[in-house]
Design a protein around this motif. Sequence first.
Motif, PDB file in Angstrom:
ATOM      1  N   GLN A 108       0.853  -1.086  -0.171  1.00  0.00           N
ATOM      2  CA  GLN A 108       0.072   0.091   0.058  1.00  0.00           C
ATOM      3  C   GLN A 108       0.866   1.202   0.080  1.00  0.00           C
ATOM      4  OE1 GLN A 108      -3.437   0.088   2.909  1.00  0.00           O
ATOM      5  NE2 GLN A 108      -3.152  -2.053   3.026  1.00  0.00           N
ATOM      6  N   ARG A 109       0.329   2.037  -1.054  1.00  0.00           N
ATOM      7  CA  ARG A 109       1.285   3.403  -0.796  1.00  0.00           C
ATOM      8  C   ARG A 109       0.197   4.653  -0.932  1.00  0.00           C
ATOM      9  NH1 ARG A 109       5.234   1.726  -5.832  1.00  0.00           N
ATOM     10  NH2 ARG A 109       6.233   0.085  -4.917  1.00  0.00           N
ATOM     11  N   PRO A 110       0.615   5.853  -0.641  1.00  0.00           N
ATOM     12  CA  PRO A 110      -0.052   6.875  -0.572  1.00  0.00           C
ATOM     13  C   PRO A 110      -1.054   7.243  -1.982  1.00  0.00           C
ATOM     14  CG  PRO A 110       1.661   7.503   0.639  1.00  0.00           C
ATOM     15  CD  PRO A 110       1.851   6.143  -0.136  1.00  0.00           C
ATOM     16  N   ALA A 111      -2.044   7.712  -1.903  1.00  0.00           N
ATOM     17  CA  ALA A 111      -2.667   7.855  -3.288  1.00  0.00           C
ATOM     18  C   ALA A 111      -2.536   9.364  -3.509  1.00  0.00           C
ATOM     19  CB  ALA A 111      -4.467   7.658  -3.040  1.00  0.00           C
ATOM     20  N   PRO A 121       0.624  15.629  -2.229  1.00  0.00           N
ATOM     21  CA  PRO A 121      -0.087  14.623  -1.527  1.00  0.00           C
ATOM     22  C   PRO A 121      -1.468  14.586  -1.773  1.00  0.00           C
ATOM     23  CG  PRO A 121       0.197  16.429  -0.208  1.00  0.00           C
ATOM     24  CD  PRO A 121       0.962  16.740  -1.387  1.00  0.00           C
ATOM     25  N   ALA A 122      -2.127  13.295  -1.545  1.00  0.00           N
ATOM     26  CA  ALA A 122      -3.514  13.307  -1.875  1.00  0.00           C
ATOM     27  C   ALA A 122      -4.478  14.372  -1.090  1.00  0.00           C
ATOM     28  CB  ALA A 122      -4.054  11.751  -1.849  1.00  0.00           C
ATOM     29  N   LEU A 397      -1.248  25.215  -9.212  1.00  0.00           N
ATOM     30  CA  LEU A 397      -2.691  25.271  -9.055  1.00  0.00           C
ATOM     31  C   LEU A 397      -2.726  24.061  -8.029  1.00  0.00           C
ATOM     32  CD1 LEU A 397      -3.665  26.015 -12.803  1.00  0.00           C
ATOM     33  CD2 LEU A 397      -3.964  27.546 -10.711  1.00  0.00           C
ATOM     34  N   MET A 398      -2.260  22.961  -8.158  1.00  0.00           N
ATOM     35  CA  MET A 398      -2.583  21.478  -7.385  1.00  0.00           C
ATOM     36  C   MET A 398      -2.351  21.862  -5.842  1.00  0.00           C
ATOM     37  SD  MET A 398      -1.138  18.569  -9.858  1.00  0.00           S
ATOM     38  CE  MET A 398      -1.426  17.336  -8.641  1.00  0.00           C
ATOM     39  N   ARG A 405      -7.915  17.604  -5.764  1.00  0.00           N
ATOM     40  CA  ARG A 405      -9.066  16.498  -5.749  1.00  0.00           C
ATOM     41  C   ARG A 405      -9.494  16.168  -7.013  1.00  0.00           C
ATOM     42  NH1 ARG A 405     -11.584  15.160  -1.081  1.00  0.00           N
ATOM     43  NH2 ARG A 405     -10.609  16.979  -0.081  1.00  0.00           N
ATOM     44  N   PHE A 406      -9.887  17.065  -7.886  1.00  0.00           N
ATOM     45  CA  PHE A 406     -10.503  16.765  -9.277  1.00  0.00           C
ATOM     46  C   PHE A 406      -9.531  15.816  -9.986  1.00  0.00           C
ATOM     47  CE2 PHE A 406     -10.657  17.685 -13.949  1.00  0.00           C
ATOM     48  CZ  PHE A 406     -11.855  17.494 -13.994  1.00  0.00           C
TER      49      PHE A 406
END
Length: 514
Positions: A108-111, A121-122, A397-398, A405-406
């Motif tokens: 498992q890894r971060p989304a 990061p997610a 922008l992110m 999120r988009f």
Amino acid sequence: MDSPQFTTEPSSNDTVERDSTVGDLPGLRSPASGADRAPLMFDVIIAGCGPTGAMLAAELRLHDVRVLVLEKETEPVPFARIVGLHIRSLELMAMRGLLDRMLEHGRQRPAGGFFAAITKPAPKGLDSAHAYLLGIPQPVIVHLLEEHAIQLGAQVRRGCAVADFEQDDEGVTVELADGEQLRSRYLVGCDGGHSTVRKLLGVGFPGEPSRTETLMGEMEVGVPQEEIAAKVTEIHETDKRFSLRPFGEGVYRVVVPVAEASDRAEPPTLEDFEQQLRAIAGTDFGVHSPRWLSRFGDATRLAERYRVGRVLLAGDAAHIHPPTGGQGLNLGVQDAFNLGWKLAAQIRGWAPGTLLDTYQAERHPVAEYVLDNTRAQMELLSTEPGPQAMRRLLTELMDFDEVNRFLIEKITAIGIRYDFGEGPALLGRRLRDIDVKQGHLYGLLHRGRGLLLDRTERLTVGGWSDRVDHLSDPTAALDVPCVLLRPDGHVAWIGDDQQDLDDHLSRWFGKPAN
């Protein structure tokens, strides 16, 4: 909640939708008479036992459909390329009771950091109980899905390639490379980007050919890790496609871009890697003893149609694109999940007239978006000044949660909303794995049936109980009166009126049983 009882005989009311042009459709060639046709041996033949084909076979077997999977390779691939299962695919595995098995073999890894390898990061609070990436070897995914399909009763034949087929108003005659002929009611091409089924069907595959190429492999290196890390960090300032990552003791996963695409179909050689590493990094890092070597381009193509008569396409046979964002395998598995219950309904005889057509109507636009976002990502990975400026702007922008999120929801497919008409925001979307009295929602979907979540405790699924389950007073976590879920977990109806519910049950699950 007893399992539905089905007969093993084909339903008499399962026919190909016809119009005045059906005889002119590509791949539709009718034998002279029904008396000359071989008997139907299977309900569905699937060409290709990759993740898409194996997933589809399992979904069909949940509804007692007679399935044969043909795989041209005699053995699984000899190398263990790591792929990532995104959030939506993890949810699908949970819906069929497969997730725990997948988790045993993955990491498992971060989304986060999916879009064009921009390291953000997610966003917090992603709408899923499985908001992570699962890194897992692709051969393991194939093995687990194939094993699952076989346990459910699917037949798998390796070393068998489709050479030709003819379809008529009753079924499809499939000819194998050795001349053997098999007969089924439907054929589904899950046989990859160079799909034989698609080519024989005559379906167009428009798009762009590869402009660039990437070499990928696993091999040992002959220099210290610190030297590798420093050089990779330096190159990453301008070229995000280049990487050398440790992968086991003394072994590295090497990804090195090539300026122009070649027309070679065979795997690259170690010398190709050495040459390209020296061109980009000024050193070949002493690479040696490769485990496996491969090449891939950035060709982007989408089939014009996903269905012609009784022949359908899914997975890479229907769409190809660069692997940026890790969406390809996920897109194919999700195709299979969408198609499986609909094709089973057609074969079992209860499908509404246009149900099978919704496969293309729903999945073709999803593939269009994936192709577009991979095109955008490839531009953002370019080392040219203009794309680099756009990358810096998007990186800023992110930092806005809405933008991040988009993009994450699109890449991981949890933002998909199928067009079911006007209604609440949840209509057409998948429902997350909420808690219910019996445990978790997805645990109630293992059999691939529809599900009514009824907080009013006064509705009924009536004559549809052989294909739709009913759960009264499910949970306080549901903030609407009642929800009707399709077998793929998408919300087909929201409300509290029995007549309205019956109309939507008919729309998705056909006429009620007598």
